[in-house]
Design a protein around this motif. Structure first.
Motif, short mmCIF file in Angstrom:
data_model
loop_
_atom_site.label_atom_id
_atom_site.label_comp_id
_atom_site.label_asym_id
_atom_site.label_seq_id
_atom_site.Cartn_x
_atom_site.Cartn_y
_atom_site.Cartn_z
N GLN A 100 26.46 -23.62 22.79
CA GLN A 100 27.54 -22.93 23.50
C GLN A 100 28.50 -22.25 22.55
OE1 GLN A 100 29.11 -26.15 25.82
NE2 GLN A 100 27.36 -26.20 27.23
N ASN A 101 28.63 -22.79 21.35
CA ASN A 101 29.53 -22.21 20.34
C ASN A 101 28.90 -21.06 19.58
OD1 ASN A 101 31.30 -24.17 21.10
ND2 ASN A 101 31.24 -25.33 19.19
N GLY A 102 27.67 -20.73 19.91
CA GLY A 102 27.00 -19.63 19.22
C GLY A 102 26.38 -20.04 17.90
N SER A 103 26.13 -21.34 17.71
CA SER A 103 25.50 -21.82 16.48
C SER A 103 24.28 -22.67 16.83
CB SER A 103 26.49 -22.64 15.66
OG SER A 103 27.63 -21.89 15.32
N PRO A 104 23.29 -22.08 17.50
CA PRO A 104 22.11 -22.87 17.87
C PRO A 104 21.36 -23.35 16.64
CG PRO A 104 21.70 -20.52 18.17
CD PRO A 104 23.16 -20.66 17.86
N LEU A 105 20.81 -24.55 16.74
CA LEU A 105 20.10 -25.15 15.61
C LEU A 105 18.59 -24.93 15.76
CD1 LEU A 105 22.09 -28.50 15.34
CD2 LEU A 105 22.48 -26.35 14.11
N SER A 106 17.90 -25.06 14.64
CA SER A 106 16.47 -24.79 14.61
C SER A 106 15.60 -26.04 14.67
CB SER A 106 16.11 -24.00 13.35
OG SER A 106 16.81 -22.77 13.31
N CYS A 107 16.14 -27.20 14.26
CA CYS A 107 15.28 -28.38 14.17
C CYS A 107 16.08 -29.65 14.43
CB CYS A 107 14.63 -28.47 12.78
SG CYS A 107 15.80 -28.79 11.45
N ILE A 108 15.36 -30.68 14.81
CA ILE A 108 15.89 -32.04 14.88
C ILE A 108 14.93 -32.93 14.11
CG2 ILE A 108 16.46 -34.01 16.34
CD1 ILE A 108 17.31 -32.06 18.50
N ASN A 109 15.46 -33.60 13.12
CA ASN A 109 14.67 -34.49 12.26
C ASN A 109 14.91 -35.93 12.72
OD1 ASN A 109 13.58 -36.04 10.21
ND2 ASN A 109 14.40 -34.78 8.54
N ILE A 110 13.87 -36.56 13.28
CA ILE A 110 14.04 -37.92 13.82
C ILE A 110 13.87 -38.99 12.73
CG2 ILE A 110 13.33 -37.14 16.10
CD1 ILE A 110 10.70 -38.69 15.69
N GLU A 128 32.45 -35.39 14.53
CA GLU A 128 32.72 -35.01 13.15
C GLU A 128 31.70 -33.98 12.66
OE1 GLU A 128 34.68 -35.42 9.26
OE2 GLU A 128 35.19 -35.41 11.38
N ALA A 129 30.46 -34.10 13.10
CA ALA A 129 29.44 -33.13 12.71
C ALA A 129 29.79 -31.74 13.24
CB ALA A 129 28.08 -33.56 13.24
N LEU A 130 30.29 -31.67 14.48
CA LEU A 130 30.68 -30.39 15.05
C LEU A 130 31.77 -29.74 14.22
CD1 LEU A 130 30.31 -28.40 17.40
CD2 LEU A 130 32.03 -29.72 18.66
N ARG A 131 32.76 -30.54 13.82
CA ARG A 131 33.85 -30.00 12.99
C ARG A 131 33.34 -29.54 11.63
NH1 ARG A 131 37.36 -31.22 9.02
NH2 ARG A 131 36.40 -33.24 8.55
N LEU A 132 32.46 -30.34 11.03
CA LEU A 132 31.98 -30.01 9.69
C LEU A 132 31.03 -28.81 9.70
CD1 LEU A 132 31.51 -33.49 8.00
CD2 LEU A 132 33.39 -31.85 7.76
N PHE A 133 30.33 -28.60 10.78
CA PHE A 133 29.52 -27.37 10.89
C PHE A 133 30.44 -26.15 10.91
CE2 PHE A 133 25.52 -29.49 12.66
CZ PHE A 133 24.73 -29.13 11.56
N GLU A 134 31.59 -26.28 11.56
CA GLU A 134 32.55 -25.16 11.57
C GLU A 134 33.06 -24.89 10.16
OE1 GLU A 134 35.45 -26.44 14.37
OE2 GLU A 134 34.20 -26.02 16.13
N VAL A 135 33.33 -25.97 9.42
CA VAL A 135 33.74 -25.82 8.01
C VAL A 135 32.63 -25.15 7.22
CG1 VAL A 135 34.29 -27.08 5.89
CG2 VAL A 135 35.29 -27.81 8.08
N LEU A 147 32.46 -21.51 5.04
CA LEU A 147 32.13 -21.50 3.61
C LEU A 147 30.82 -20.77 3.32
CD1 LEU A 147 33.11 -25.18 2.68
CD2 LEU A 147 34.37 -23.08 2.16
N GLY A 148 30.24 -20.14 4.33
CA GLY A 148 29.05 -19.32 4.11
C GLY A 148 27.74 -20.08 4.22
N LEU A 149 27.77 -21.29 4.71
CA LEU A 149 26.56 -22.09 4.89
C LEU A 149 26.04 -21.92 6.33
CD1 LEU A 149 27.86 -25.24 3.04
CD2 LEU A 149 26.11 -23.67 2.18
N LYS A 150 24.80 -22.30 6.56
CA LYS A 150 24.17 -22.03 7.85
C LYS A 150 23.75 -23.33 8.54
CE LYS A 150 22.38 -17.75 5.87
NZ LYS A 150 21.17 -17.02 5.41
N PRO A 151 24.30 -23.64 9.70
CA PRO A 151 23.83 -24.80 10.46
C PRO A 151 22.35 -24.64 10.80
CG PRO A 151 25.93 -24.02 11.32
CD PRO A 151 25.46 -22.98 10.35
N HIS A 152 21.58 -25.68 10.52
CA HIS A 152 20.13 -25.57 10.71
C HIS A 152 19.56 -26.67 11.60
CE1 HIS A 152 16.14 -24.10 9.72
NE2 HIS A 152 15.76 -25.32 9.37
N GLY A 153 20.14 -27.89 11.51
CA GLY A 153 19.55 -28.96 12.29
C GLY A 153 20.36 -30.23 12.28
N LEU A 154 19.83 -31.23 12.97
CA LEU A 154 20.41 -32.56 13.02
C LEU A 154 19.37 -33.56 12.53
CD1 LEU A 154 22.02 -32.34 16.58
CD2 LEU A 154 23.15 -31.95 14.37
#
Length: 377
Positions: free
Chosen positions: A202-212, A154-161, A165-172
């Motif tokens: 692989q989709n061309g949307s690499p993320l910058s951070c992972i928040n544990i 679901e996260a993968l789909r919502l990042f595409e959404v 909408l002009g937002l930027k995937p940044h992390g998990l």
């Protein structure tokens, strides 16, 4: 008791209840977290303790901040903390708080639903998004996964959404549950994230951070792993799994402040009811010790200065006219305890004073209606 005596030696307050926080312990905790995760960023979860001096101290120690409302941002701004040291990690946010945070300069926002993504696109255009992933909370004293988080798919789909909408995937981001005593809980969560991380690359949307996230425990009645032990398990895998491609973020609340606080109370009544000895003290679960509530049932440590006497089991209760106001349902204390004796309750540095305005959100205003009623009474 020796450490409590040391902590109280400089306190000039006589009337209880009061909460004492150890500045030296707070600074030590901040430095331990930063040392345990070298090169990462440590964000203090403000909801755990929002006292202005605590926030100022952590800012001085290089700790950044996780906020859950505009009210918490206001507290940090008053302490001189700039917006770039804040992330808005609450996955569900009040719309006007998004607007206010964005205008102030906060740019990183968490989400775990499509509606939240749509809100952020409208109220925080171009914002950087972190997806809150649901992970198992095994090992935690108080699980959180029922209310928060989405699947990696679901996260993968919502990042595409979000991108549309002009937002930027940044992390998990994720949370392993409050007071987690299993160091491998964080490892299992990272394993769950790995396929999503690779798919986004692989989709061309690499993320910058992972928040544990948080979940780092304080010691109540049982030993718990130190932050260094948890960090060791995470870092053993980090380089091989994510290398230098992701910045490691950590979001402790209780882990930074819990063991720094002692609640000082006084016995105001004692009674024997249905075969049990009850002690009543001058604060309770509705005034700072909420984690003693039966639904949470965190086993606070409770001590008395009367160390050498016979001990018997007590139910320790707060002063309110509510049967739920029980701090601990069985604790062994000196048999002679009576009116005026002091009790020391700990760890009490987390989720105590912050409950006056939890998550930085005030109680709603009251309005009486009727012919003679006045607004705002």
């Amino acid at each position: 008791m020796d450490e409590i005596h040391r902590l109280l030696s400089g306190v000039r307050i006589e009337e209880t209840p009061f909460l004492v926080l150890d500045e030296n312990r707070l600074r030590e905790n901040a430095r331990r977290f930063r040392a345990a995760f070298p090169g990462g960023r440590v964000f203090f979860s403000v909801k755990a303790n929002n006292h202005p001096q605590v926030l100022q101290l952590f800012a001085e120690e290089g700790i950044d901040f996780d906020v859950a409302s505009w009210g918490e941002i206001e507290l940090l701004a008053a302490a001189g903390v700039p917006a770039e040291r804040m992330i808005f990690s609450a996955p569900t946010k009040i719309p006007r708080h998004i607007e206010q945070a964005y205008r102030f300069g906060v740019r990183v926002f968490a989400f775990d639903s499509e509606l939240e993504v749509e809100k952020l696109a409208r109220l925080a255009p171009g914002a950087l998004l972190t997806a809150r992933i649901a992970v198992d909370n095994e090992g935690s004293f108080w699980p959180l996964e029922r209310k928060f988080g989405i699947s990696p798919e679901e996260a993968l789909r919502l990042f595409e959404v979000a991108i549309r909408l002009g937002l930027k995937p940044h992390g998990l981001t994720f949370h392993v549950g409050s007071q987690n005593s299993d160091p491998l809980a964080w490892v299992r969560a990272l394993e769950r994230l790995r396929p999503l991380w690779k798919a986004l690359q692989q989709n061309g949307s690499p993320l910058s951070c992972i928040n544990i996230g948080g979940g780092f425990p304080s010691q109540f009645d049982q030993p718990v792993p130190a932050v260094e032990e948890i960090a060791r398990e995470v870092l053993l895998r980090w380089q091989g799994w994510f290398g230098g491609q992701a910045e490691l973020w950590v979001e402790p609340g209780r882990g930074l402040v819990g063991d720094a606080g002692v609640m000082v109370t006084t016995v105001i009544n004692r009674a024997r009811r249905n075969g049990h000895e009850w002690l009543y003290v001058d604060t309770g679960v509705f005034h700072g010790l909420i984690e003693g509530l039966e639904m949470f049932h965190f086993p606070y440590n409770i001590l008395s200065k009367k160390q050498d006497e016979q001990r018997i089991p007590f139910i320790v209760s707060g002063p309110t006219c509510d049967s739920a106001d029980v701090i601990r349902s069985e604790v062994y204390l000196p048999a002679s305890l009576t009116l005026g004796d002091r009790l020391y309750i700990f760890p009490a540095g987390a989720y105590t004073n912050s409950l006056e305005r939890y998550n930085g959100i005030p109680f709603p205003p009251v309005m009486l209606t009727g012919i003679k009623a006045k607004v705002g009474v």
